[in-house]
Scaffold this motif. Sequence first.
Motif, short mmCIF file in Angstrom:
data_model
loop_
_atom_site.label_atom_id
_atom_site.label_comp_id
_atom_site.label_asym_id
_atom_site.label_seq_id
_atom_site.Cartn_x
_atom_site.Cartn_y
_atom_site.Cartn_z
N LEU A 193 0.83 -1.20 0.00
CA LEU A 193 0.00 0.00 0.00
C LEU A 193 0.86 1.25 0.00
CD1 LEU A 193 -2.84 1.13 0.02
CD2 LEU A 193 -2.81 1.05 2.52
N ASP A 194 2.01 1.18 0.68
CA ASP A 194 2.95 2.31 0.69
C ASP A 194 3.46 2.57 -0.73
OD1 ASP A 194 4.40 4.38 1.84
OD2 ASP A 194 6.16 3.10 2.17
N VAL A 195 3.75 1.47 -1.46
CA VAL A 195 4.20 1.60 -2.84
C VAL A 195 3.10 2.23 -3.69
CG1 VAL A 195 4.89 0.33 -4.91
CG2 VAL A 195 5.79 -0.34 -2.69
N LEU A 196 1.88 1.74 -3.54
CA LEU A 196 0.76 2.25 -4.33
C LEU A 196 0.49 3.72 -4.03
CD1 LEU A 196 -1.79 -0.73 -3.99
CD2 LEU A 196 -0.09 -0.34 -5.78
N SER A 197 0.67 4.10 -2.78
CA SER A 197 0.40 5.48 -2.37
C SER A 197 1.45 6.45 -2.89
CB SER A 197 0.31 5.58 -0.84
OG SER A 197 -0.76 4.81 -0.36
N ASN A 198 2.62 5.93 -3.24
CA ASN A 198 3.69 6.79 -3.74
C ASN A 198 3.84 6.72 -5.26
OD1 ASN A 198 5.18 8.05 -1.37
ND2 ASN A 198 5.05 5.93 -0.71
N TYR A 199 3.04 5.87 -5.89
CA TYR A 199 3.09 5.76 -7.35
C TYR A 199 2.32 6.93 -7.97
CZ TYR A 199 2.23 3.82 -12.02
OH TYR A 199 2.15 3.62 -13.37
N GLU A 200 2.74 7.35 -9.16
CA GLU A 200 2.18 8.54 -9.80
C GLU A 200 0.77 8.35 -10.34
OE1 GLU A 200 3.23 12.61 -10.89
OE2 GLU A 200 3.81 11.14 -9.42
N TRP A 201 0.39 7.16 -10.74
CA TRP A 201 -0.91 6.85 -11.33
C TRP A 201 -1.27 7.82 -12.46
CZ3 TRP A 201 -2.38 2.19 -10.20
CH2 TRP A 201 -2.08 1.63 -8.94
N PRO A 202 -0.51 7.82 -13.57
CA PRO A 202 -0.81 8.73 -14.67
C PRO A 202 -2.19 8.51 -15.27
CG PRO A 202 0.82 7.08 -15.33
CD PRO A 202 0.67 6.98 -13.84
N GLY A 203 -2.72 7.29 -15.15
CA GLY A 203 -4.08 7.01 -15.63
C GLY A 203 -5.14 7.29 -14.60
N ASN A 204 -4.73 7.80 -13.43
CA ASN A 204 -5.64 8.21 -12.36
C ASN A 204 -6.54 7.06 -11.89
OD1 ASN A 204 -5.08 11.19 -11.96
ND2 ASN A 204 -5.26 11.07 -14.17
N ILE A 205 -7.80 7.36 -11.57
CA ILE A 205 -8.68 6.36 -10.97
C ILE A 205 -8.87 5.16 -11.88
CG2 ILE A 205 -10.99 5.97 -10.03
CD1 ILE A 205 -11.08 9.05 -9.53
N ARG A 206 -8.93 5.41 -13.19
CA ARG A 206 -9.10 4.32 -14.14
C ARG A 206 -7.93 3.33 -14.05
NH1 ARG A 206 -9.87 6.91 -19.45
NH2 ARG A 206 -11.87 7.49 -18.51
N GLU A 207 -6.73 3.86 -13.82
CA GLU A 207 -5.57 2.98 -13.71
C GLU A 207 -5.59 2.18 -12.42
OE1 GLU A 207 -0.70 3.13 -14.36
OE2 GLU A 207 -1.80 4.98 -13.91
N VAL A 208 -6.07 2.79 -11.33
CA VAL A 208 -6.22 2.06 -10.07
C VAL A 208 -7.19 0.89 -10.27
CG1 VAL A 208 -6.97 2.18 -7.67
CG2 VAL A 208 -5.73 4.10 -8.67
N ARG A 209 -8.28 1.16 -10.95
CA ARG A 209 -9.26 0.11 -11.24
C ARG A 209 -8.61 -1.03 -12.03
NH1 ARG A 209 -12.02 -2.08 -15.16
NH2 ARG A 209 -14.21 -2.69 -14.92
N ASN A 210 -7.82 -0.67 -13.05
CA ASN A 210 -7.17 -1.69 -13.86
C ASN A 210 -6.19 -2.52 -13.04
OD1 ASN A 210 -8.57 -0.69 -16.03
ND2 ASN A 210 -6.85 0.42 -16.92
N PHE A 211 -5.47 -1.85 -12.12
CA PHE A 211 -4.54 -2.57 -11.25
C PHE A 211 -5.28 -3.60 -10.40
CE2 PHE A 211 -2.85 -3.00 -6.94
CZ PHE A 211 -1.60 -3.57 -7.21
N VAL A 212 -6.36 -3.17 -9.75
CA VAL A 212 -7.10 -4.09 -8.88
C VAL A 212 -7.75 -5.20 -9.70
CG1 VAL A 212 -8.97 -4.29 -7.20
CG2 VAL A 212 -7.49 -2.26 -7.17
#
Length: 319
Positions: free
Chosen positions: A213-232
Motif C-alpha cells: 500500500l505504501d508503494v501504491l500510495s507513492n506511485y504517480e498513477w498517470p491514468g488516475n482512478i481508471r488505472e487504479v481500477r485496472n490494477f485491482v
Amino acid sequence: MDLSITDILGKSDSIRSLRSEIPKIARSDAPTLISGSTGTGKEHFARAIHFSSDRKDKPFVALNCAAIPDSLFEAELFGFEKGSFTGATLSRDGKAKMADHGTLFLDEIGELSPYSQTKLLRLLEAKEAFPIGASKPLKLDVRIIAATNVDVEEAVADGEFRDDLYYRVNVARIDIPCLADRPEDIAVYVDHFLSRFNRERRKDVSGIDPKLLDVLSNYEWPGNIREVRNFVEGVFIDPPDGLVTVNDIPRAFERLRRSYRFTGRDERARLLAALEKTNWNKAKAAKSLHWSRMTLYRKLTKYHISDSQSKREDGDSDA
C-alpha cells in the motif's frame, strides 16, 4: 447509472471541497465545465450533478466529442430528417433532443473542431436544435455539462477554441485534481475496487499488505482512478487468498514491483540521489522519479530536505 454525491469517493480536502460544490451547481442549472486529466472521473461528477438536480428524473445523455468526426457531429447532436442525405432512410433524433428536459453531457469538448464548436454554440445560445433537413428548429430545455482534459484557457489563447463558446459553457466550474496530487485518496479507491471485484467475482481478498500500500500510495498513477481500477482488476486474474502482496502485482504493472524496494527509509535516499543527479533541478528530479512536481515538494517536506542541505553537502565535499 445513477450517481449521488456520496458516490464521489475521496477523503482529501480537494475532493471534500468539490463534493460540497455539487449541490450548489446542481441547483443553479447553469452550464458547467468540468476539467481534469484522463481517468479522474469527470463523467462521475457530471452524473452526480444531474442526479442532485431537479432534472434527476429526466434523461442524462452523454456524447463523446472526441470520437465523432466533423462530418457526423451535426447529425449526432441535432439528428436528421428522413431523406435529408443519401442513406437517411429514417428520421433520427439527435443527442440534444434525447436529453430534452434533462442533461446533455459533452465529454472531451476541447477536441471539437472550430466547425463543430460553431454548431454547439447555437444550442447554448438559442436553446434550439436544427435537425439536418428540417424546415424549422426544435426548442429544447437542456442543461449542458461539458468536460475536457485539455487546458481550455490555453486553447482559447491559441485560437483553437472559440472564446464565445468558452464563456457560454464556463459558467459553473469544477477542476478535478489528478490522483498524484491527492495521494491520501489512493487507498480509498484501492479499497473501493477491492470490494467491488470481491463482490462481482465472488472472491474474498482481504486487503492490501501495508508495504505494498505504501508503494501504491507513492506511485504517480498517470491514468488516475481508471488505472487504479485496472490494477485491482489485474489482481483478480489470479487473486490471493488473503492480503495482496508484492508477489500479486499484475504483470502489466511490473513497474510497481520494481519500485517496491524504494519504500520507507530508502525513499529519502532515492529522492536525494535524484536531486544530486540533476544538480538539484526539481523539475528534472520529479520527472526521473515519475512523480509530479507537487509530489516531489510533498516528499521534500516529509523528509525535511531543503536546498540548504545541498549547499551544506557541497561545502562538506569541498572541505
